[in-house]
Design a protein around this motif. Sequence first.
Motif, mmCIF file in Angstrom:
data_model
loop_
_atom_site.group_PDB
_atom_site.id
_atom_site.type_symbol
_atom_site.label_atom_id
_atom_site.label_comp_id
_atom_site.label_asym_id
_atom_site.label_seq_id
_atom_site.Cartn_x
_atom_site.Cartn_y
_atom_site.Cartn_z
ATOM 1 N N TYR A 237 1.102 -0.484 -7.663
ATOM 2 C CA TYR A 237 0.433 -1.657 -7.424
ATOM 3 C C TYR A 237 0.805 -1.933 -6.031
ATOM 4 O O TYR A 237 0.007 -2.254 -5.080
ATOM 5 C CB TYR A 237 0.553 -2.718 -8.204
ATOM 6 N N GLY A 238 2.224 -2.273 -5.826
ATOM 7 C CA GLY A 238 2.824 -2.583 -4.558
ATOM 8 C C GLY A 238 2.380 -1.517 -3.393
ATOM 9 O O GLY A 238 2.087 -2.072 -2.154
ATOM 10 N N GLY B 201 4.536 -7.063 -6.859
ATOM 11 C CA GLY B 201 3.782 -6.009 -6.390
ATOM 12 C C GLY B 201 3.581 -6.444 -4.652
ATOM 13 O O GLY B 201 3.929 -5.251 -3.924
ATOM 14 N N TYR C 193 -6.108 0.212 -5.979
ATOM 15 C CA TYR C 193 -5.384 -0.915 -6.237
ATOM 16 C C TYR C 193 -6.046 -1.795 -7.350
ATOM 17 O O TYR C 193 -5.477 -2.390 -8.096
ATOM 18 C CB TYR C 193 -5.346 -1.624 -5.117
ATOM 19 N N GLY D 274 -4.152 -2.629 -10.502
ATOM 20 C CA GLY D 274 -4.000 -4.015 -10.829
ATOM 21 C C GLY D 274 -4.604 -4.276 -12.103
ATOM 22 O O GLY D 274 -3.794 -5.304 -12.877
ATOM 23 N N ILE E 4 4.089 -1.271 -11.363
ATOM 24 C CA ILE E 4 4.426 -2.512 -10.261
ATOM 25 C C ILE E 4 4.572 -1.628 -8.851
ATOM 26 O O ILE E 4 4.140 -2.045 -7.856
ATOM 27 C CB ILE E 4 5.635 -3.165 -10.698
#
Length: 313
Positions: free
Chosen positions: A90-91, A201, A181, A185, A87
């Motif tokens: 992803y963020g 995210g 990403y 993801g 996470i």
Amino acid sequence: MSSTVIESGLTPAEARARRLLALPAVLVGMGSVQIGASLAKLLFPVLGAIETACARVVLAAIVLLLLARPWRRGVRLFPGRTAAITIVAYGLSLAVMNTVFYAALSRLPLGITVAIEFMGPLALALAGSRRALDLLWVALAVGGLLILLQPWQFVGGHAGHPLDPVGILLALTAGVTWALYILVGRRLGGQVEGNTATALGMAIAALAVLPFGWSVVPNLAIHPALLASAFGMAMLSSAVPYSIEMMAMRRMSTRGFSIMMSLEPAIAAVAGLLLLGEHLSPMRWLAIGGIVVASLGSAAAGDALPPPAPPPD
């Protein structure tokens, strides 16, 4: 995702009708993204590119968290160490991708920025391909990029209007982070439910960009018109298209969705022309067309572009 989507409880005819309805929905979603990008560019002179990116990510995070409400589902902020790391990755990829894209957009026309950025997922789609036909798509993509960038115009004394080199570098960086990403993801999609993953995210992305665009907060707080414009930009760029594309991907094949998404650079160029008055030379329109054809060919031949929107990931 399988190549054919049949929703439970529907007859084949009903499923086919819903898939057909998803086609214009994807176009609406892509149009929404580019209208949002155009609105963002109009805010640059007032807020600044980095500050506008910050406003988009923070406002989108607030809305997505309110919609997903992970706390109502008994989901912890970090559901397990492995998911927590994914996470955060992803963020952070979302934060970098949005920030460098807006920074590039402040220096380049919208259509050119998106076309250069699109090389990231296109390269990811073509990576590891073994068919001879794929050499054609690679050649089209590379040729389109070269025509778009026109590196010969950087030679001293050559007449012309070369693109901003910093803008090009930023757009290429956005493309690399777009590809990264997508990979992160996809992994996250198998660990956390889609809406929750996207909301968490985006919250991480908001925390990452806020220190760089903190000055936007008082501006938005004391200028309601600016806040309304920034909110509209965030919704058009994030919440609306993400929701539309999530719906569409449940009704379309991966290949069909990828073919539709291949039109993104062309739609961006049209939005730039109509909404921002950004006129491109015929050669650069041809270059964008080459990149679109390379994407269409790759997707139609089976190397589908991974979905670029966060919710399906």
